[in-house]
Design a protein around this motif. Structure first.
Motif, PDB file in Angstrom:
ATOM      1  N   ASN A  24       0.820  -1.210   0.000  1.00 21.57           N
ATOM      2  CA  ASN A  24       0.000   0.000   0.000  1.00 21.57           C
ATOM      3  C   ASN A  24       0.851   1.254   0.000  1.00 21.57           C
ATOM      4  OD1 ASN A  24      -1.901  -2.137   1.006  1.00 21.57           O
ATOM      5  ND2 ASN A  24      -3.309  -0.400   0.835  1.00 21.57           N
ATOM      6  N   TYR A  25       1.965   1.194   0.707  1.00 22.74           N
ATOM      7  CA  TYR A  25       2.839   2.365   0.734  1.00 22.74           C
ATOM      8  C   TYR A  25       3.345   2.666  -0.672  1.00 22.74           C
ATOM      9  CZ  TYR A  25       6.284   5.738   2.267  1.00 22.74           C
ATOM     10  OH  TYR A  25       7.000   6.898   2.440  1.00 22.74           O
ATOM     11  N   LYS A  26       3.747   1.600  -1.340  1.00 24.63           N
ATOM     12  CA  LYS A  26       4.259   1.771  -2.708  1.00 24.63           C
ATOM     13  C   LYS A  26       3.156   2.300  -3.631  1.00 24.63           C
ATOM     14  CE  LYS A  26       5.738  -0.828  -6.656  1.00 24.63           C
ATOM     15  NZ  LYS A  26       5.898  -2.169  -7.238  1.00 24.63           N
ATOM     16  N   GLU A  27       1.980   1.687  -3.558  1.00 24.50           N
ATOM     17  CA  GLU A  27       0.892   2.136  -4.448  1.00 24.50           C
ATOM     18  C   GLU A  27       0.404   3.530  -4.072  1.00 24.50           C
ATOM     19  OE1 GLU A  27      -0.699  -2.174  -6.024  1.00 24.50           O
ATOM     20  OE2 GLU A  27      -2.137  -0.796  -5.108  1.00 24.50           O
ATOM     21  N   GLY A  28       0.610   3.903  -2.828  1.00 23.98           N
ATOM     22  CA  GLY A  28       0.272   5.263  -2.420  1.00 23.98           C
ATOM     23  C   GLY A  28       1.208   6.279  -3.057  1.00 23.98           C
ATOM     24  N   ILE A  29       2.488   5.941  -3.114  1.00 27.47           N
ATOM     25  CA  ILE A  29       3.456   6.820  -3.793  1.00 27.47           C
ATOM     26  C   ILE A  29       3.067   6.965  -5.266  1.00 27.47           C
ATOM     27  CG2 ILE A  29       5.871   7.065  -4.512  1.00 27.47           C
ATOM     28  CD1 ILE A  29       6.611   5.394  -1.964  1.00 27.47           C
ATOM     29  N   LYS A  30       2.725   5.810  -5.835  1.00 30.17           N
ATOM     30  CA  LYS A  30       2.335   5.801  -7.254  1.00 30.17           C
ATOM     31  C   LYS A  30       1.073   6.651  -7.464  1.00 30.17           C
ATOM     32  CE  LYS A  30       1.630   2.300 -10.880  1.00 30.17           C
ATOM     33  NZ  LYS A  30       1.367   0.846 -11.056  1.00 30.17           N
ATOM     34  N   THR A  31       0.144   6.554  -6.536  1.00 30.60           N
ATOM     35  CA  THR A  31      -1.088   7.344  -6.628  1.00 30.60           C
ATOM     36  C   THR A  31      -0.769   8.838  -6.581  1.00 30.60           C
ATOM     37  OG1 THR A  31      -2.268   5.576  -5.466  1.00 30.60           O
ATOM     38  CG2 THR A  31      -3.348   7.724  -5.553  1.00 30.60           C
ATOM     39  N   ALA A  32       0.085   9.225  -5.626  1.00 34.57           N
ATOM     40  CA  ALA A  32       0.444  10.643  -5.505  1.00 34.57           C
ATOM     41  C   ALA A  32       1.174  11.118  -6.757  1.00 34.57           C
ATOM     42  CB  ALA A  32       1.306  10.841  -4.263  1.00 34.57           C
ATOM     43  N   LEU A  33       2.028  10.248  -7.290  1.00 33.09           N
ATOM     44  CA  LEU A  33       2.774  10.587  -8.510  1.00 33.09           C
ATOM     45  C   LEU A  33       1.817  10.752  -9.692  1.00 33.09           C
ATOM     46  CD1 LEU A  33       5.767  10.927  -9.308  1.00 33.09           C
ATOM     47  CD2 LEU A  33       5.848   8.467  -9.786  1.00 33.09           C
ATOM     48  N   ALA A  34       0.845   9.892  -9.765  1.00 37.48           N
ATOM     49  CA  ALA A  34      -0.146   9.981 -10.848  1.00 37.48           C
ATOM     50  C   ALA A  34      -0.940  11.291 -10.738  1.00 37.48           C
ATOM     51  CB  ALA A  34      -1.086   8.776 -10.811  1.00 37.48           C
ATOM     52  N   ILE A  35      -1.280  11.666  -9.522  1.00 35.98           N
ATOM     53  CA  ILE A  35      -2.035  12.912  -9.332  1.00 35.98           C
ATOM     54  C   ILE A  35      -1.175  14.117  -9.701  1.00 35.98           C
ATOM     55  CG2 ILE A  35      -3.164  14.406  -7.618  1.00 35.98           C
ATOM     56  CD1 ILE A  35      -3.874  11.772  -6.085  1.00 35.98           C
ATOM     57  N   LEU A  36       0.072  14.099  -9.223  1.00 37.46           N
ATOM     58  CA  LEU A  36       0.958  15.245  -9.471  1.00 37.46           C
ATOM     59  C   LEU A  36       1.307  15.376 -10.960  1.00 37.46           C
ATOM     60  CD1 LEU A  36       3.325  14.909  -6.358  1.00 37.46           C
ATOM     61  CD2 LEU A  36       1.675  16.750  -6.781  1.00 37.46           C
ATOM     62  N   THR A  37       1.194  14.301 -11.697  1.00 42.35           N
ATOM     63  CA  THR A  37       1.513  14.362 -13.135  1.00 42.35           C
ATOM     64  C   THR A  37       0.251  14.437 -13.991  1.00 42.35           C
ATOM     65  OG1 THR A  37       1.621  11.935 -13.164  1.00 42.35           O
ATOM     66  CG2 THR A  37       3.704  13.125 -12.923  1.00 42.35           C
ATOM     67  N   GLU A  38      -0.900  14.552 -13.353  1.00 44.26           N
ATOM     68  CA  GLU A  38      -2.148  14.645 -14.101  1.00 44.26           C
ATOM     69  C   GLU A  38      -2.331  16.087 -14.575  1.00 44.26           C
ATOM     70  OE1 GLU A  38      -3.982  12.048 -14.970  1.00 44.26           O
ATOM     71  OE2 GLU A  38      -5.301  13.412 -16.096  1.00 44.26           O
TER      72      GLU A  38
END
Lengths: 509, 509
Positions: A492-506
């Protein structure tokens, strides 16, 4: 003069670079970049959760605030403390040249109290890495195992690992990842940090009003709370609000011998039972007229709620209950209604403290979860009216001797409205943006909760700033939030980073 | 051989003297003799109440037992320890030559726990003499003031000063007074001392049965408990019995977040409230069918009950209640019925311990006061049937996972029958004898309580020995029994000695 020129030059240089990066922001591979930054991300998490953070102990909170100032400051963010009537908020800002939109992120940095004796590790603020052994028990493994491998099922145990330092560490890691790739968001970013969430953010409302220019944004994203129980990617579009009521029913002025006065001095515990009992039916539905007014789910809304996975039999087994309350036809429907919950009862004494007395008082602690349709002032008025209809005189303090003689039934009412509910439409700007980001990150749409059962102090922002808010939930639902052995699953920690990265690059238009 | 002869001689001598004294026993002036012995009587009291006596701490009880052995032994009584499954009883016997009857006195020597911080004196086992100052506050005066004077309104403060070491010290003082006058009763005297009364005398029943030959007597007089609130001389002809029930109602296996599961996981505190509420009506009457069966007061009985002074308005003011339960038409009538009292309630947590949870359990501590008409087994069966009729499955331990799934409503029942009620007719042998003694001591008949609201572990004696029992109550009703600042009013102490002296000099035929 020199410094002004050089900072001007640097500013121009930065804005050119950022604008170039911004054009390419979607080019990165989210999974690869996340993996590349995972190890340093865990180091950020471990550093942050090593700082004790009981919201009741301001001396513990200051080092957390300083950590946040250092860690945002060193990454080029402008930070400031926003005064409140209690512990300050912290605001971090990152302006992006040419950006027209602003996204406000919310995290809280404080944690629930810890009782170290109840934890399976020596120090709840000394992060421990664990894996499940063959019989399903958690066993500690050296943190150095992360140097040579990564198992998404491993977990890090410490207070606030999930609630809510984990998400803040994910965000900082995603930011570092973005920068390492030479990228930037196409929107300005503000981050507001709350240090009093676990005590109900009692000073947040007035503070947000006072600082609303500084907080101005186009939308708010709250990174707090667990994913759906299936652990699939989830978004939550609102949260119930919360109000608390303490009711104290009075018997004799002092505890009386139950032999001498049983059958004669009215027993406040019986009276309280009768009063509480009058508020709900056998199926757990509130019977106070008007309590559910304004809520009527359309067929379309019911369809959306039904789309959220829920296996009632599994949940009943997991909770150890043979039946459920019948406020809604389903679990999701039940969350669309305000609740009336007894969270505490006390009278006389129990167990070794039991004595043969007619107790002098009986006390109930009640929490009322609010939905947008249920204005707390209106609900309070309905409940008070109902109590009066049961023959009670309502006091706001302990009765005087005169009141004791005058009114056969006395109750003290102490009501607090902590914060209201909020709910954002699925097709709002943040709803659309996040849906896209999740599809990029996970290849599919997230589970969408119309409202969460639990409460978040977000309504003050929504009301003051007049912006839509959505909760980006990332952590595992079995994280033992608030209790002993809080943890975060590394997957979950890893997918959370990925989620934040996806948002910041949206791209936000 | 020599010793045998001399003890034979001594025995003959003693029996002659005692028989001579016995003939003159009524000749003494009760008031004068009591006054003469008051100072030494207070010394006995202060000596006895200086020994800590928490019934939960056997190490404290042993020195009390030894004190009693010494103090009866040195007065020529034969003492022995009677084994029980817990702390031993002590029996002291005084045979009176030519006596045909035997009176068994009961006292208890143990006390309730003390919380020294709540007391207005440093040590609850360091007796303190106090007088009320001009604004009605108790202020300490030196014990030496008793060397030069005596005020009946002065009080001695210490644990067990009234309950029940005071009455035991009165009895010993009266015995000394009798001996100093060269007198003796015309009956044999046995004294049984209980060291576990404040924990409900859990081992008394079997022990009394086991030792019933040694305890054999014609009547039993219990010296324990307060006079009528008017502080007029009082006799009590019975005591309600007592049984306890602990009910635990189950919600989810573990506490659940009230946001996530409010409106869904059944709340055990609401369920418990509904269950308790179903047992009584708004006027405090038990609505479980059959609960009051067998009790019907005749007009004559009502008349006798009405003869006990009771000012309802004063009592309501003193208790701080605006209305009373309506089990009986009057206070005395209400005591003729069994009670169902909630003495403790607990669920979740209250005050600083309140958390936003659906609690896993809710617990009620109930005590049931029994009258002779209400067999506790029958009442338990009625209550259990009522609980089942509310849809509950009754357990005798925490539920298994299978039970949790199978039964929507689960309750654990833990019932204990401490002891039954007893009630002795006013015109019984002890009733008549005591009536005479009181008239001699106070010039008028005592207030006669048909039954006391509180409970005494006397039914085991009544049942095993088949003898009538009456309670000789002597201490002031505002003695703070069981609480902090327990005390005895010196006027009551003196009149208690006089009462015991009157009884010991009463002719029993």
């Amino acid at each position: 003069m020199l410094s002004k020129i050089s900072s001007l030059f640097l500013g121009v240089f930065l804005s050119i670079s950022l604008s170039v990066f911004a054009q390419k922001k979607k080019d990165i591979d989210l999974e690869t970049v996340t993996e590349k930054n995972l190890k340093s991300g865990i180091a950020i998490l471990n550093d942050l959760i090593s700082i004790p953070n009981d919201s009741n102990i301001p001396e513990q909170l200051w080092p957390n605030l300083e950590w946040c100032e250092r860690n945002f400051g060193s990454r080029g963010w402008k930070t400031q403390r926003l005064e409140t009537a209690g512990f300050p908020l912290m605001l971090a800002e990152m302006s992006v040249p040419k950006a027209t939109k602003t996204v406000l992120f919310y995290f809280h940095v404080d944690g629930q109290p810890v009782n170290a004796k109840q934890w399976d590790q020596e120090d709840p603020f000394g992060p421990v890495l664990k894996q499940r052994n063959s019989v399903g028990k958690w066993e500690t493994i050296p943190m150095s195992r992360l140097d040579n491998g990564f198992d998404p099922e491993w977990r890090i145990f410490a207070r606030s690992a999930s609630d809510d330092k984990g998400p803040l560490a994910m965000f900082l890691t995603a930011w570092d990842a973005l920068k390492a790739e030479g990228k930037s968001p196409n929107f300005n970013v503000k981050v507001i940090l709350d240090f009093e969430e676990e005590i109900g953010s009692p000073h947040l409302g007035p503070a947000v009003n006072m600082h609303k220019e500084k907080l101005a944004a186009d939308m708010m994203l709250i990174m707090d709370g667990p994913r759906h129980i299936s652990n699939e990617p989830t978004l939550t579009f609102g949260a119930r609000g919360i109000a608390e009521i303490t009711l104290t029913v009075y018997g004799p002025r002092n505890d009386q011998h139950s032999g001498h006065y049983g059958n004669y001095a009215p027993n406040p515990a019986f009276r309280l039972s009768q009063l509480l009992s009058s508020m709900k039916d056998d199926a757990g539905r509130v019977v106070i007229p008007g309590f559910y007014d304004g809520i009527s789910l359309t067929e379309e809304e019911k369809r959306i709620l039904a789309a959220v996975p829920h296996d009632a039999e599994t949940v009943k087994k997991s909770l150890g209950i043979g039946s459920t309350d019948k406020v809604g036809a389903t679990y999701q429907e039940s969350l669309q209604y305000p609740s009336l919950n007894i969270r505490g009862l006390y009278s006389g004494g129990v167990g070794k403290e039991a004595r043969t007395i007619v107790p002098s008082t009986a006390l109930a602690e009640i929490d009322v979860r609010l939905v947008p349709e249920s204005d707390p002032e209106r609900l309070f008025a309905l409940i008070r009216k109902h109590i009066q209809q049961q023959g009670y005189h309502i006091l706001d303090q302990d009765p005087t001797d005169v009141e004791r003689q005058k009114y056969p039934k006395l109750v003290k009412w102490q009501g607090t409205i902590s914060y209201k509910a909020f709910r954002t439409p699925f097709d709002s700007a943040p709803g659309k943006m996040l849906n896209n980001a999740y599809i990029r990150a996970f290849g599919k749409e997230p589970i969408k909760n119309r409202i969460s059962g639990g409460s978040l102090p977000i309504a003050p922002f929504v009301d003051a700033l007049q912006i839509p808010a959505v909760t980006v939930v990332t952590v595992n639902s079995d994280n033992n939030q608030h209790g002993p052995n809080e943890n975060i699953r590394l997957g979950n920690y890893k997918e959370g980073i990925k989620t934040a990265l996806a948002i910041l690059t949206e791209e936000l238009k």
